[in-house]
Design a protein around this motif. Sequence first.
Motif, PDB file in Angstrom:
ATOM      1  N   SER A 285      15.889 -11.360 -25.607  1.00  0.00           N
ATOM      2  CA  SER A 285      14.913 -10.888 -25.187  1.00  0.00           C
ATOM      3  C   SER A 285      14.984 -10.847 -23.548  1.00  0.00           C
ATOM      4  O   SER A 285      15.737 -11.499 -22.938  1.00  0.00           O
ATOM      5  CB  SER A 285      13.570 -11.565 -25.395  1.00  0.00           C
ATOM      6  N   ALA A 286      14.086 -10.102 -22.863  1.00  0.00           N
ATOM      7  CA  ALA A 286      14.146  -9.735 -21.431  1.00  0.00           C
ATOM      8  C   ALA A 286      13.789 -10.817 -20.748  1.00  0.00           C
ATOM      9  O   ALA A 286      13.963 -11.563 -19.801  1.00  0.00           O
ATOM     10  CB  ALA A 286      13.708  -8.663 -20.873  1.00  0.00           C
ATOM     11  N   GLY A 287      12.740 -11.520 -21.503  1.00  0.00           N
ATOM     12  CA  GLY A 287      12.010 -12.822 -21.068  1.00  0.00           C
ATOM     13  C   GLY A 287      13.115 -14.047 -21.103  1.00  0.00           C
ATOM     14  O   GLY A 287      13.080 -15.135 -19.991  1.00  0.00           O
ATOM     15  N   TYR A 288      13.811 -14.080 -22.353  1.00  0.00           N
ATOM     16  CA  TYR A 288      14.696 -15.383 -22.329  1.00  0.00           C
ATOM     17  C   TYR A 288      15.632 -15.137 -21.232  1.00  0.00           C
ATOM     18  O   TYR A 288      16.331 -16.088 -20.369  1.00  0.00           O
ATOM     19  CB  TYR A 288      15.599 -15.060 -23.781  1.00  0.00           C
ATOM     20  N   LEU A 289      16.370 -13.885 -20.992  1.00  0.00           N
ATOM     21  CA  LEU A 289      17.337 -13.873 -20.017  1.00  0.00           C
ATOM     22  C   LEU A 289      16.732 -13.877 -18.655  1.00  0.00           C
ATOM     23  O   LEU A 289      17.596 -14.465 -17.708  1.00  0.00           O
ATOM     24  CB  LEU A 289      17.932 -12.316 -19.977  1.00  0.00           C
ATOM     25  N   ALA A 290      15.541 -13.673 -18.415  1.00  0.00           N
ATOM     26  CA  ALA A 290      14.996 -13.912 -17.091  1.00  0.00           C
ATOM     27  C   ALA A 290      15.065 -15.759 -16.727  1.00  0.00           C
ATOM     28  O   ALA A 290      15.036 -16.033 -15.475  1.00  0.00           O
ATOM     29  CB  ALA A 290      13.759 -13.596 -16.854  1.00  0.00           C
ATOM     30  N   SER A 291      14.827 -16.407 -17.735  1.00  0.00           N
ATOM     31  CA  SER A 291      14.669 -17.808 -17.679  1.00  0.00           C
ATOM     32  C   SER A 291      16.393 -18.496 -17.564  1.00  0.00           C
ATOM     33  O   SER A 291      16.524 -19.498 -17.010  1.00  0.00           O
ATOM     34  CB  SER A 291      13.911 -18.392 -19.005  1.00  0.00           C
ATOM     35  N   HIS A 292      17.210 -17.704 -18.367  1.00  0.00           N
ATOM     36  CA  HIS A 292      18.360 -18.737 -18.611  1.00  0.00           C
ATOM     37  C   HIS A 292      19.609 -17.830 -18.117  1.00  0.00           C
ATOM     38  O   HIS A 292      20.816 -18.157 -18.254  1.00  0.00           O
ATOM     39  CB  HIS A 292      18.814 -18.492 -20.289  1.00  0.00           C
TER      40      HIS A 292
ATOM     41  N   ILE B 178      19.501 -16.239 -28.462  1.00  0.00           N
ATOM     42  CA  ILE B 178      20.347 -14.973 -28.971  1.00  0.00           C
ATOM     43  C   ILE B 178      20.613 -14.765 -30.158  1.00  0.00           C
ATOM     44  O   ILE B 178      20.754 -15.641 -31.089  1.00  0.00           O
ATOM     45  CB  ILE B 178      21.725 -15.399 -28.250  1.00  0.00           C
ATOM     46  N   VAL B 179      20.754 -13.402 -30.601  1.00  0.00           N
ATOM     47  CA  VAL B 179      21.007 -13.239 -32.080  1.00  0.00           C
ATOM     48  C   VAL B 179      21.958 -11.935 -32.043  1.00  0.00           C
ATOM     49  O   VAL B 179      22.333 -11.523 -31.137  1.00  0.00           O
ATOM     50  CB  VAL B 179      19.585 -12.783 -32.773  1.00  0.00           C
ATOM     51  N   GLN B 180      22.713 -11.993 -33.382  1.00  0.00           N
ATOM     52  CA  GLN B 180      23.224 -10.751 -33.613  1.00  0.00           C
ATOM     53  C   GLN B 180      22.987 -10.116 -34.899  1.00  0.00           C
ATOM     54  O   GLN B 180      22.687 -10.693 -35.807  1.00  0.00           O
ATOM     55  CB  GLN B 180      24.812 -11.446 -33.920  1.00  0.00           C
TER      56      GLN B 180
ATOM     57  N   TYR C 272      20.735  -0.932 -35.748  1.00  0.00           N
ATOM     58  CA  TYR C 272      19.472  -0.111 -36.228  1.00  0.00           C
ATOM     59  C   TYR C 272      18.208  -0.733 -36.112  1.00  0.00           C
ATOM     60  O   TYR C 272      17.101  -0.441 -35.775  1.00  0.00           O
ATOM     61  CB  TYR C 272      19.668   0.506 -37.724  1.00  0.00           C
ATOM     62  N   HIS C 273      18.433  -2.287 -36.368  1.00  0.00           N
ATOM     63  CA  HIS C 273      17.172  -3.144 -36.416  1.00  0.00           C
ATOM     64  C   HIS C 273      16.631  -3.483 -35.233  1.00  0.00           C
ATOM     65  O   HIS C 273      15.413  -3.729 -35.009  1.00  0.00           O
ATOM     66  CB  HIS C 273      17.609  -4.338 -37.222  1.00  0.00           C
ATOM     67  N   VAL C 274      17.161  -3.286 -34.217  1.00  0.00           N
ATOM     68  CA  VAL C 274      16.658  -3.436 -32.765  1.00  0.00           C
ATOM     69  C   VAL C 274      16.790  -2.061 -31.798  1.00  0.00           C
ATOM     70  O   VAL C 274      16.624  -2.275 -30.517  1.00  0.00           O
ATOM     71  CB  VAL C 274      17.365  -4.758 -32.026  1.00  0.00           C
ATOM     72  N   GLU C 275      16.963  -0.917 -32.407  1.00  0.00           N
ATOM     73  CA  GLU C 275      17.279   0.368 -31.736  1.00  0.00           C
ATOM     74  C   GLU C 275      16.163   0.579 -30.588  1.00  0.00           C
ATOM     75  O   GLU C 275      16.329   0.648 -29.517  1.00  0.00           O
ATOM     76  CB  GLU C 275      17.574   1.300 -32.494  1.00  0.00           C
ATOM     77  N   ARG C 276      15.034   0.346 -31.216  1.00  0.00           N
ATOM     78  CA  ARG C 276      13.640   0.647 -30.626  1.00  0.00           C
ATOM     79  C   ARG C 276      13.412  -0.347 -29.604  1.00  0.00           C
ATOM     80  O   ARG C 276      13.274   0.042 -28.344  1.00  0.00           O
ATOM     81  CB  ARG C 276      12.448   0.546 -31.521  1.00  0.00           C
ATOM     82  N   GLN C 277      13.696  -1.590 -29.708  1.00  0.00           N
ATOM     83  CA  GLN C 277      13.482  -2.778 -28.589  1.00  0.00           C
ATOM     84  C   GLN C 277      14.418  -2.744 -27.623  1.00  0.00           C
ATOM     85  O   GLN C 277      14.065  -2.544 -26.347  1.00  0.00           O
ATOM     86  CB  GLN C 277      13.524  -4.019 -29.209  1.00  0.00           C
ATOM     87  N   LEU C 278      15.964  -2.005 -27.883  1.00  0.00           N
ATOM     88  CA  LEU C 278      16.687  -1.848 -26.870  1.00  0.00           C
ATOM     89  C   LEU C 278      16.392  -0.577 -25.997  1.00  0.00           C
ATOM     90  O   LEU C 278      16.542  -0.896 -24.852  1.00  0.00           O
ATOM     91  CB  LEU C 278      18.187  -1.614 -27.581  1.00  0.00           C
ATOM     92  N   ALA C 279      15.950   0.253 -26.816  1.00  0.00           N
ATOM     93  CA  ALA C 279      15.747   1.450 -25.915  1.00  0.00           C
ATOM     94  C   ALA C 279      14.533   1.314 -24.699  1.00  0.00           C
ATOM     95  O   ALA C 279      14.261   1.786 -23.930  1.00  0.00           O
ATOM     96  CB  ALA C 279      15.080   2.674 -26.854  1.00  0.00           C
ATOM     97  N   ALA C 280      13.453   0.392 -25.219  1.00  0.00           N
ATOM     98  CA  ALA C 280      12.116  -0.017 -24.517  1.00  0.00           C
ATOM     99  C   ALA C 280      12.621  -1.061 -23.685  1.00  0.00           C
ATOM    100  O   ALA C 280      11.744  -1.235 -22.515  1.00  0.00           O
ATOM    101  CB  ALA C 280      11.121  -0.439 -25.440  1.00  0.00           C
ATOM    102  N   GLY C 281      13.601  -1.524 -23.533  1.00  0.00           N
ATOM    103  CA  GLY C 281      14.084  -2.799 -22.570  1.00  0.00           C
ATOM    104  C   GLY C 281      13.447  -4.049 -22.921  1.00  0.00           C
ATOM    105  O   GLY C 281      13.464  -5.190 -22.196  1.00  0.00           O
ATOM    106  N   SER C 282      12.658  -4.212 -23.962  1.00  0.00           N
ATOM    107  CA  SER C 282      12.328  -5.620 -24.594  1.00  0.00           C
ATOM    108  C   SER C 282      13.025  -6.657 -24.946  1.00  0.00           C
ATOM    109  O   SER C 282      13.140  -8.017 -24.690  1.00  0.00           O
ATOM    110  CB  SER C 282      11.027  -5.480 -25.484  1.00  0.00           C
TER     111      SER C 282
END
Length: 295
Positions: A168-175, A238-240, A244-254
């Motif tokens: 997530s963008a929030g996780y990366l902001a912290s780590h 972090i996940v793998q 397709y499961h995260v396409e929408r979230q990747l496009a939104a930047g979350s």
Amino acid sequence: MDRFQAMQLFARIVELGSFSKAAEQQGMSRASASALIRQLENHLGVRLLQRTTRQVSATLDGRSYYQHCLSVLGEIEEVESVLSQSAGHPRGRLKIDLPASLGRLLVIPALPDFYARYPEIVLEIGIGDRMIDLVREGVDCVVRIGGLSDSTLIARSLPALPQVTCASAGYLASHGLPTSLDELQGHRCIDYFSATTGRLAPLEFAVDGRIETRSLPASLAVNHGEAYVAACEAGLGIVQVPRYHVERQLAAGSLVELLPQHPPPALPMTVLYPHHRHLTPRLRVFIDWLVALFG
């Protein structure tokens, strides 16, 4: 006595181990089902079923008759289906089972295209990640993601699912944003374990044509795809996952893709069906449609 109906009913009783369940699936009362089986046994002059207060099982003669029933019923269905397709209109009911996220995010949204092509096919879709008994539950086919254990089912490979490493963008902001595998040190992951075997799935990365694994500490482990993604969105690590499961979230930047130069290996995907379920035209066109959809 309708011998065709009696054979259908008898086969379902053997598969389900229950008069009541088989009668319900055949749209008749338990009393009617019992009467029809008695007529069939009287006609054949043998006892087909052993009845106890808890279960129903086939006798030795019943097991032999069951195999012949499967062959006869399968041939009848195949002939009828082929004739239907010869007119260009596959028809009938298909009972299928799909992994939850795959059904919700990919297959069901694309069904208008399937029905536009095959309006006379009725789909009954079970959604879930549990292992099912296709024969006992009367399911025509299932789609499974990942490696297969030994199986007596017929398997056809579908296009593999590309995966993505993300956080997530929030996780990366912290780590911080890792730009190499070495920079994963100090990061956390969310563990995913198989609901069937209990085994943890390692983080895997493609490096110069080979696969390398990395172990990261985790404070959470889940065994369901939806929960896995939800935990990632909550900033827990972090996940793998299949892209397709995260396409929408990747496009939104979350969610943000990590280390695209070292992608995880694609996940194999397979459609399975029992040996005695002949590859009828309606099942064949559905599988071909899945191949095109995932391709």
